[in-house]
Write a protein that holds these residues in place. Sequence first.
Motif, PDB file in Angstrom:
ATOM      1  N   ILE A 172       0.863  -1.186   0.000  1.00  0.00           N
ATOM      2  CA  ILE A 172       0.000   0.000   0.000  1.00  0.00           C
ATOM      3  C   ILE A 172       0.896   1.232   0.000  1.00  0.00           C
ATOM      4  O   ILE A 172       1.802   1.358   0.843  1.00  0.00           O
ATOM      5  CB  ILE A 172      -0.927   0.024   1.233  1.00  0.00           C
ATOM      6  CG1 ILE A 172      -1.860  -1.181   1.239  1.00  0.00           C
ATOM      7  CG2 ILE A 172      -1.737   1.328   1.264  1.00  0.00           C
ATOM      8  CD1 ILE A 172      -2.695  -1.308   2.510  1.00  0.00           C
ATOM      9  N   ASP A 173       0.661   2.138  -0.923  1.00  0.00           N
ATOM     10  CA  ASP A 173       1.394   3.397  -0.978  1.00  0.00           C
ATOM     11  C   ASP A 173       0.827   4.327   0.096  1.00  0.00           C
ATOM     12  O   ASP A 173      -0.292   4.820  -0.025  1.00  0.00           O
ATOM     13  CB  ASP A 173       1.251   4.026  -2.363  1.00  0.00           C
ATOM     14  CG  ASP A 173       2.051   5.315  -2.521  1.00  0.00           C
ATOM     15  OD1 ASP A 173       2.554   5.842  -1.508  1.00  0.00           O
ATOM     16  OD2 ASP A 173       2.173   5.803  -3.662  1.00  0.00           O
ATOM     17  N   GLY A 174       1.595   4.557   1.153  1.00  0.00           N
ATOM     18  CA  GLY A 174       1.103   5.351   2.272  1.00  0.00           C
ATOM     19  C   GLY A 174       0.742   6.776   1.908  1.00  0.00           C
ATOM     20  O   GLY A 174      -0.152   7.371   2.512  1.00  0.00           O
ATOM     21  N   LYS A 175       1.417   7.335   0.914  1.00  0.00           N
ATOM     22  CA  LYS A 175       1.131   8.713   0.524  1.00  0.00           C
ATOM     23  C   LYS A 175      -0.237   8.849  -0.139  1.00  0.00           C
ATOM     24  O   LYS A 175      -0.832   9.930  -0.149  1.00  0.00           O
ATOM     25  CB  LYS A 175       2.215   9.214  -0.439  1.00  0.00           C
ATOM     26  CG  LYS A 175       3.565   9.434   0.216  1.00  0.00           C
ATOM     27  CD  LYS A 175       4.577   9.947  -0.795  1.00  0.00           C
ATOM     28  CE  LYS A 175       5.919  10.212  -0.137  1.00  0.00           C
ATOM     29  NZ  LYS A 175       6.952  10.657  -1.102  1.00  0.00           N
ATOM     30  N   GLN A 176      -0.725   7.740  -0.725  1.00  0.00           N
ATOM     31  CA  GLN A 176      -2.001   7.785  -1.435  1.00  0.00           C
ATOM     32  C   GLN A 176      -3.167   7.245  -0.595  1.00  0.00           C
ATOM     33  O   GLN A 176      -4.299   7.205  -1.071  1.00  0.00           O
ATOM     34  CB  GLN A 176      -1.893   6.955  -2.724  1.00  0.00           C
ATOM     35  CG  GLN A 176      -0.778   7.389  -3.661  1.00  0.00           C
ATOM     36  CD  GLN A 176      -0.922   8.829  -4.116  1.00  0.00           C
ATOM     37  OE1 GLN A 176      -2.031   9.289  -4.389  1.00  0.00           O
ATOM     38  NE2 GLN A 176       0.192   9.550  -4.192  1.00  0.00           N
ATOM     39  N   MET A 177      -2.884   6.835   0.639  1.00  0.00           N
ATOM     40  CA  MET A 177      -3.939   6.261   1.479  1.00  0.00           C
ATOM     41  C   MET A 177      -5.020   7.284   1.801  1.00  0.00           C
ATOM     42  O   MET A 177      -4.729   8.435   2.116  1.00  0.00           O
ATOM     43  CB  MET A 177      -3.354   5.749   2.803  1.00  0.00           C
ATOM     44  CG  MET A 177      -2.765   4.363   2.742  1.00  0.00           C
ATOM     45  SD  MET A 177      -2.226   3.833   4.394  1.00  0.00           S
ATOM     46  CE  MET A 177      -3.812   3.586   5.198  1.00  0.00           C
ATOM     47  N   LYS A 178      -6.261   6.840   1.733  1.00  0.00           N
ATOM     48  CA  LYS A 178      -7.393   7.660   2.155  1.00  0.00           C
ATOM     49  C   LYS A 178      -7.819   7.220   3.545  1.00  0.00           C
ATOM     50  O   LYS A 178      -7.785   6.034   3.872  1.00  0.00           O
ATOM     51  CB  LYS A 178      -8.548   7.513   1.169  1.00  0.00           C
ATOM     52  CG  LYS A 178      -8.205   7.976  -0.249  1.00  0.00           C
ATOM     53  CD  LYS A 178      -9.364   7.729  -1.192  1.00  0.00           C
ATOM     54  CE  LYS A 178      -9.017   8.142  -2.618  1.00  0.00           C
ATOM     55  NZ  LYS A 178     -10.128   7.834  -3.560  1.00  0.00           N
ATOM     56  N   ARG A 179      -8.255   8.161   4.349  1.00  0.00           N
ATOM     57  CA  ARG A 179      -8.545   7.888   5.761  1.00  0.00           C
ATOM     58  C   ARG A 179      -9.612   6.813   5.944  1.00  0.00           C
ATOM     59  O   ARG A 179      -9.486   5.950   6.799  1.00  0.00           O
ATOM     60  CB  ARG A 179      -8.966   9.177   6.463  1.00  0.00           C
ATOM     61  CG  ARG A 179      -9.125   9.022   7.954  1.00  0.00           C
ATOM     62  CD  ARG A 179      -9.452  10.326   8.638  1.00  0.00           C
ATOM     63  NE  ARG A 179      -9.576  10.149  10.077  1.00  0.00           N
ATOM     64  CZ  ARG A 179      -8.584  10.261  10.942  1.00  0.00           C
ATOM     65  NH1 ARG A 179      -7.375  10.541  10.507  1.00  0.00           N
ATOM     66  NH2 ARG A 179      -8.777  10.089  12.237  1.00  0.00           N
ATOM     67  N   ASP A 180     -10.663   6.843   5.156  1.00  0.00           N
ATOM     68  CA  ASP A 180     -11.770   5.885   5.332  1.00  0.00           C
ATOM     69  C   ASP A 180     -12.010   5.094   4.050  1.00  0.00           C
ATOM     70  O   ASP A 180     -13.142   5.009   3.571  1.00  0.00           O
ATOM     71  CB  ASP A 180     -13.039   6.623   5.756  1.00  0.00           C
ATOM     72  CG  ASP A 180     -12.887   7.335   7.085  1.00  0.00           C
ATOM     73  OD1 ASP A 180     -12.446   6.687   8.042  1.00  0.00           O
ATOM     74  OD2 ASP A 180     -13.189   8.544   7.153  1.00  0.00           O
ATOM     75  N   ASP A 181     -10.967   4.505   3.512  1.00  0.00           N
ATOM     76  CA  ASP A 181     -11.074   3.737   2.278  1.00  0.00           C
ATOM     77  C   ASP A 181     -11.580   2.329   2.592  1.00  0.00           C
ATOM     78  O   ASP A 181     -10.855   1.512   3.142  1.00  0.00           O
ATOM     79  CB  ASP A 181      -9.701   3.676   1.593  1.00  0.00           C
ATOM     80  CG  ASP A 181      -9.750   2.960   0.253  1.00  0.00           C
ATOM     81  OD1 ASP A 181     -10.844   2.527  -0.157  1.00  0.00           O
ATOM     82  OD2 ASP A 181      -8.687   2.826  -0.369  1.00  0.00           O
ATOM     83  N   GLU A 182     -12.845   2.063   2.239  1.00  0.00           N
ATOM     84  CA  GLU A 182     -13.422   0.752   2.549  1.00  0.00           C
ATOM     85  C   GLU A 182     -12.795  -0.364   1.734  1.00  0.00           C
ATOM     86  O   GLU A 182     -12.909  -1.544   2.074  1.00  0.00           O
ATOM     87  CB  GLU A 182     -14.942   0.779   2.329  1.00  0.00           C
ATOM     88  CG  GLU A 182     -15.368   1.047   0.887  1.00  0.00           C
ATOM     89  CD  GLU A 182     -16.876   0.962   0.716  1.00  0.00           C
ATOM     90  OE1 GLU A 182     -17.474   0.004   1.249  1.00  0.00           O
ATOM     91  OE2 GLU A 182     -17.446   1.857   0.067  1.00  0.00           O
TER      92      GLU A 182
END
Length: 344
Positions: A66-76
């Motif tokens: 998982i690319d941490g920079k592209q993570m969304k806070r509430d990505d289901e």
Amino acid sequence: MFEWIHHIVNKITTLGFLLCDYKYASERKAVIIQDHLMSEVGQSHGGAGKSIVGNAIGHVVSQFFIDGKQMKRDDEFLLSGVTKATRNIFIDDVKTNFAFENLFAMVTGPMYVNPKGKDRYCIPLEDSPKILITTNHAINKANENATKRRIIYMEFSTWYNPDHTLVDDFHHMFFDDWDEEQWNLFDNLMAECVMYYFRSFENCWAREGAGAVPPPMKNIELRTLRQEMSEVLYQWAEEYFDPSGSHLNDRIKRADLVASFFEYAGGPAGHGVTRTNFKGKIQAYCKFKGYDFNIDRPNAEKLYYSDWKPLHPDESFIGSDDKSGGAEYFKVFSPAKEKELKPF
């Protein structure tokens, strides 16, 4: 030398933890790799080799990246792609204020996967992958017990940086340029990491119920405190409590301190400091600097400064609320300044 060896043991046993499926009840944790170098909150120092560890794990066990920079806070659909065969989830380079608490349930319990276009399913705790996170920043709320008990740390120095890379020392790129001999050395090292993890677990190198030996924690704790107080408050406090001035070791109204900070920061918004959390952030500043707080009041253990401090000379005393005449007062106290003013 002892500290260097301590870091080596930490890395070996933590790699062993990540590479094996064993999950003892008291060691259901995520591994967090961060920099040793102290810096301003939000400032990054890449190239230290943190991601190499994640890549190494991925060459031994099945890994989901998982690319941490592209993570969304509430990505289901964050874990879409994780399967029951996945042994490691590698979240690389998470941003400042990464919400680690969102991962609490999957670190210590079953993991629920919601694949795109497919039915949601559950991976039981005993079969779920372990989690590895790299970051250039401190983890939010890392001093809270709920967070502390879910983290195993690794710390990386600045030996490797954009101007000094692995190629300079090894004369080849890791993994890409390896021949059979290099791969054999790597495989043997990974196997030995697992062996030493279990040896540590059996012999309680860290403590009973743990195999991963924590690193020296001083810098990690300081980075956490600096992020907890916010960079703006830190910069203000460095000026306001300058030892050459009159505010350090003085009893000052809380309202005056808050007003001074908001004037410096340009108002109450945009920096994470509020009237409510201001005290906690000042206390974090005291711990970061080695100062004491409200020394004229007893601490949470009902002990007074004169009794407590001689037994804890390297720790910050945090006294209770100091209120009188309808106002609250703070005293940020420097033992070093007091000694200068009263040497005898």
